[in-house]
Design an enzyme around this catalytic site. Structure first.
Site, PDB file in Angstrom:
ATOM      1  N   GLU A  14       0.833  -1.206   0.000  1.00 61.23           N
ATOM      2  CA  GLU A  14       0.000   0.000   0.000  1.00 61.23           C
ATOM      3  C   GLU A  14       0.867   1.254   0.000  1.00 61.23           C
ATOM      4  O   GLU A  14       1.853   1.344   0.743  1.00 61.23           O
ATOM      5  CB  GLU A  14      -0.896  -0.030   1.243  1.00 61.23           C
ATOM      6  CG  GLU A  14      -2.276   0.497   1.010  1.00 61.23           C
ATOM      7  CD  GLU A  14      -3.092  -0.369   0.047  1.00 61.23           C
ATOM      8  OE1 GLU A  14      -3.172  -0.023  -1.149  1.00 61.23           O
ATOM      9  OE2 GLU A  14      -3.638  -1.374   0.505  1.00 61.23           O
ATOM     10  N   HIS A  15       0.492   2.197  -0.856  1.00 60.59           N
ATOM     11  CA  HIS A  15       1.231   3.449  -1.040  1.00 60.59           C
ATOM     12  C   HIS A  15       2.666   3.188  -1.514  1.00 60.59           C
ATOM     13  O   HIS A  15       3.589   3.936  -1.214  1.00 60.59           O
ATOM     14  CB  HIS A  15       1.215   4.290   0.249  1.00 60.59           C
ATOM     15  CG  HIS A  15      -0.151   4.857   0.529  1.00 60.59           C
ATOM     16  ND1 HIS A  15      -0.621   5.995  -0.094  1.00 60.59           N
ATOM     17  CD2 HIS A  15      -1.161   4.412   1.310  1.00 60.59           C
ATOM     18  CE1 HIS A  15      -1.866   6.229   0.324  1.00 60.59           C
ATOM     19  NE2 HIS A  15      -2.211   5.283   1.161  1.00 60.59           N
ATOM     20  N   ASP A  17       2.937   2.109  -4.950  1.00 58.86           N
ATOM     21  CA  ASP A  17       2.923   2.187  -6.429  1.00 58.86           C
ATOM     22  C   ASP A  17       3.550   3.480  -6.940  1.00 58.86           C
ATOM     23  O   ASP A  17       4.334   3.460  -7.894  1.00 58.86           O
ATOM     24  CB  ASP A  17       1.526   1.930  -7.031  1.00 58.86           C
ATOM     25  CG  ASP A  17       0.430   2.880  -6.607  1.00 58.86           C
ATOM     26  OD1 ASP A  17       0.667   3.709  -5.697  1.00 58.86           O
ATOM     27  OD2 ASP A  17      -0.673   2.808  -7.194  1.00 58.86           O
ATOM     28  N   SER A  48     -26.818   6.033 -14.651  1.00 63.11           N
ATOM     29  CA  SER A  48     -26.255   5.122 -13.657  1.00 63.11           C
ATOM     30  C   SER A  48     -27.368   4.564 -12.792  1.00 63.11           C
ATOM     31  O   SER A  48     -28.079   5.311 -12.125  1.00 63.11           O
ATOM     32  CB  SER A  48     -25.236   5.863 -12.783  1.00 63.11           C
ATOM     33  OG  SER A  48     -24.954   5.081 -11.645  1.00 63.11           O
ATOM     34  N   LEU A 105     -12.195   0.228  -3.023  1.00 58.74           N
ATOM     35  CA  LEU A 105     -12.100  -0.969  -3.867  1.00 58.74           C
ATOM     36  C   LEU A 105     -12.026  -0.586  -5.347  1.00 58.74           C
ATOM     37  O   LEU A 105     -12.347  -1.381  -6.222  1.00 58.74           O
ATOM     38  CB  LEU A 105     -13.292  -1.900  -3.630  1.00 58.74           C
ATOM     39  CG  LEU A 105     -13.470  -2.429  -2.199  1.00 58.74           C
ATOM     40  CD1 LEU A 105     -14.584  -3.467  -2.157  1.00 58.74           C
ATOM     41  CD2 LEU A 105     -12.189  -3.041  -1.661  1.00 58.74           C
ATOM     42  N   SER A 107     -13.745   1.578  -7.291  1.00 57.98           N
ATOM     43  CA  SER A 107     -14.954   1.690  -8.105  1.00 57.98           C
ATOM     44  C   SER A 107     -14.705   2.636  -9.278  1.00 57.98           C
ATOM     45  O   SER A 107     -15.273   2.458 -10.356  1.00 57.98           O
ATOM     46  CB  SER A 107     -16.127   2.187  -7.261  1.00 57.98           C
ATOM     47  OG  SER A 107     -15.781   3.357  -6.566  1.00 57.98           O
ATOM     48  N   SER A 108     -13.837   3.613  -9.105  1.00 58.37           N
ATOM     49  CA  SER A 108     -13.594   4.558 -10.199  1.00 58.37           C
ATOM     50  C   SER A 108     -12.803   3.901 -11.335  1.00 58.37           C
ATOM     51  O   SER A 108     -13.131   4.090 -12.506  1.00 58.37           O
ATOM     52  CB  SER A 108     -12.892   5.832  -9.701  1.00 58.37           C
ATOM     53  OG  SER A 108     -11.682   5.520  -9.087  1.00 58.37           O
ATOM     54  N   ASP A 152      -4.518   0.563  -9.340  1.00 55.52           N
ATOM     55  CA  ASP A 152      -5.952   0.262  -9.474  1.00 55.52           C
ATOM     56  C   ASP A 152      -6.317  -0.107 -10.910  1.00 55.52           C
ATOM     57  O   ASP A 152      -6.991  -1.104 -11.167  1.00 55.52           O
ATOM     58  CB  ASP A 152      -6.792   1.472  -9.035  1.00 55.52           C
ATOM     59  CG  ASP A 152      -6.438   1.923  -7.632  1.00 55.52           C
ATOM     60  OD1 ASP A 152      -5.751   1.163  -6.919  1.00 55.52           O
ATOM     61  OD2 ASP A 152      -6.837   3.039  -7.259  1.00 55.52           O
ATOM     62  N   TYR A 202      -3.467  12.338   0.433  1.00 57.35           N
ATOM     63  CA  TYR A 202      -2.769  11.494  -0.553  1.00 57.35           C
ATOM     64  C   TYR A 202      -1.657  12.305  -1.226  1.00 57.35           C
ATOM     65  O   TYR A 202      -0.515  11.859  -1.326  1.00 57.35           O
ATOM     66  CB  TYR A 202      -3.788  10.995  -1.581  1.00 57.35           C
ATOM     67  CG  TYR A 202      -3.281   9.939  -2.542  1.00 57.35           C
ATOM     68  CD1 TYR A 202      -3.272   8.602  -2.188  1.00 57.35           C
ATOM     69  CD2 TYR A 202      -2.828  10.287  -3.817  1.00 57.35           C
ATOM     70  CE1 TYR A 202      -2.824   7.628  -3.067  1.00 57.35           C
ATOM     71  CE2 TYR A 202      -2.378   9.322  -4.706  1.00 57.35           C
ATOM     72  CZ  TYR A 202      -2.380   7.992  -4.329  1.00 57.35           C
ATOM     73  OH  TYR A 202      -1.927   7.032  -5.208  1.00 57.35           O
TER      74      TYR A 202
HETATM   75  C1  GLA Z   1      -5.243   4.652  -4.117  1.00 57.63           C
HETATM   76  C2  GLA Z   1      -4.521   4.962  -5.427  1.00 57.63           C
HETATM   77  C3  GLA Z   1      -3.521   3.860  -5.771  1.00 57.63           C
HETATM   78  C4  GLA Z   1      -2.596   3.569  -4.588  1.00 57.63           C
HETATM   79  C5  GLA Z   1      -3.410   3.370  -3.320  1.00 57.63           C
HETATM   80  C6  GLA Z   1      -2.542   3.212  -2.101  1.00 57.63           C
HETATM   81  O1  GLA Z   1      -6.037   3.520  -4.271  1.00 57.63           O
HETATM   82  O2  GLA Z   1      -5.457   5.083  -6.469  1.00 57.63           O
HETATM   83  O3  GLA Z   1      -2.778   4.235  -6.909  1.00 57.63           O
HETATM   84  O4  GLA Z   1      -1.642   4.588  -4.438  1.00 57.63           O
HETATM   85  O5  GLA Z   1      -4.295   4.443  -3.080  1.00 57.63           O
HETATM   86  O6  GLA Z   1      -1.797   2.038  -2.170  1.00 57.63           O
END
Ligand code: GLA
Length: 372
Positions: A14-15, A17, A48, A105, A107-108, A152, A202
């Site tokens: 996580e965090h 990428d 939608s 999760l 969704s976008s 994602d 973020y």
């Molecule tokens: C969000 C971002 C991803 C990633 C995660 C954290 O989901 O869209 O690119 O940085 O946070 O791992």
């Protein structure tokens, strides 16, 4: 015709990428579907079912700033395709989804990729999965204003049933590792918390990571991203950097190591080790990266106390959303009961448990010529 794109659950990594590191997500069986039919005019009209909302785009009037909310993802894809010279015809789109919205999760990403495949099909074009993921990510940056990494969209585009995706975010090479869970399942627990500050925090985390790299480069010019930092360099940062900057770097370096170790544990079928790494990841996200919130900590703590749950951690960007847990089938009822007692009844809830499996990546499910 119709297209489907899955959400994703990140098992670990996580965090990492946007720090050129490693991630280990899987595409979920929960997906977004976009059914599309050409129109006689050049308008794009989208309805939608999930959000009970509709938008109509007039191509001439649509610049990045004209689009808001979910329309930004749909209209943004059309704009991005047109900019590449692809003639997107007018179309009616019907969108439905069982990916929880805003719950971490992706969704976008699911909406972007399902829309992209549907519009490409109407335009009579095909695109490689990686190119589609890159384009979807650019849409997220430009039209939704979120400077996300690649995880994602890559997970949604490249997912494969019953596997997790070990993705090297620097080289963009990946490996599908079989997700053999035996009597265990992947459960997602939605905290119900949605955090508006998430995008701002973020961006701040990304800046702190860049600051760590800048400090390290004074003595180690070979460091281009936190991916290149070593444990020894962390000791230097602990002496020289602002406290949060050193802590952010420590998370990224240790999380990359945990992600590779988790991939190994999966290859060996060692779920106890995988679970332990997930718990360590959560602690690191909580203490060093500071992207957890009390509700997520509480969920991880409750899940961790249930017999038959080797590990749990927040999944996605943090500041709300979901945790992911490995759960023995026989422990699901115990987990639900513990959540009712210690989360819902204590005034935090309701916590929603969703059992998911690793599903296939984005695909056309039905084309004008028949089933794709
Ligand atoms: C969000 C971002 C991803 C990633 C995660 C954290 O989901 O869209 O690119 O940085 O946070 O791992």
């Amino acid at each position: 015709m119709a297209a489907r794109a899955p959400g994703r659950v990140n098992l670990i990594g996580e965090h990492t990428d946007y720090n050129d590191g490693f991630v280990l997500p899987m595409a979920t069986t929960q997906s977004t579907w976009v059914a599309a039919a050409p129109r006689a005019d050049d308008r794009l009209r989208a309805v939608s079912l999930t959000l009970d909302a509709e938008f109509v785009e007039e191509p001439a009037a649509t610049g990045p700033s004209a689009l808001r909310g979910w329309a930004a993802y749909v209209g943004g894809v059309a704009v991005a395709l047109r900019e590449r010279g692809i003639r997107v015809p007018g179309a009616d789109l019907l969108i439905d989804s069982d990916v929880p919205i805003g719950g971490g999760l992706s969704s976008s990403a699911a909406l972007e990729l399902a829309t992209l495949l549907a519009l490409l099909e109407l335009a009579g074009c095909r695109m490689e999965a990686v190119a589609a993921a890159d384009l979807a990510r650019q849409v997220e940056h430009r039209f939704a204003g979120v400077p996300c990494g690649i995880m994602d969209q890559y997970a949604s585009a490249l997912g494969r049933a019953d596997t997790v995706l070990l993705l090297d975010c620097r080289t963009r090479q990946w490996e599908h590792i079989p997700l053999v869970l035996g009597d265990y399942v992947v459960a997602v627990v939605d905290s119900g918390v949605r955090h508006d500050l998430a995008a701002g925090e973020y961006v701040r985390r990304q800046a702190e990571c860049r600051r760590a790299v800048e400090l390290l480069r004074v003595r180690h010019p070979q460091v281009c991203a936190l991916r290149d930092a070593t444990e020894a360099m962390l000791a230097e940062l602990a002496r020289e950097a602002e406290k949060p900057v050193a802590a952010r770097a420590r998370h990224v370096v240790t999380e990359n190591a945990r992600t590779l170790a988790a991939a190994d544990a999966l290859r060996r079928g060692d779920l106890a080790r995988l679970g332990q790494l997930m718990l360590e990841s959560h602690r690191s996200l909580q203490r060093d990266y500071e992207v957890s919130v009390p509700a997520l900590d509480r969920l991880v703590e409750i899940a961790g106390r249930v017999e038959g749950v080797p590990g749990a951690r927040l999944t996605g960007g943090g500041f709300g959303g979901c945790i992911v847990a490995l759960v023995h089938r026989d422990a699901l009822a115990r987990l639900r009961e513990a959540l009712r007692r210690d989360y819902d009844a204590a005034g935090w809830g309701p916590a929603r448990v969703l059992v998911t499996r690793a599903g296939p990546g984005a695909e056309l499910v039905w084309s004008a010529a028949g089933v794709a």
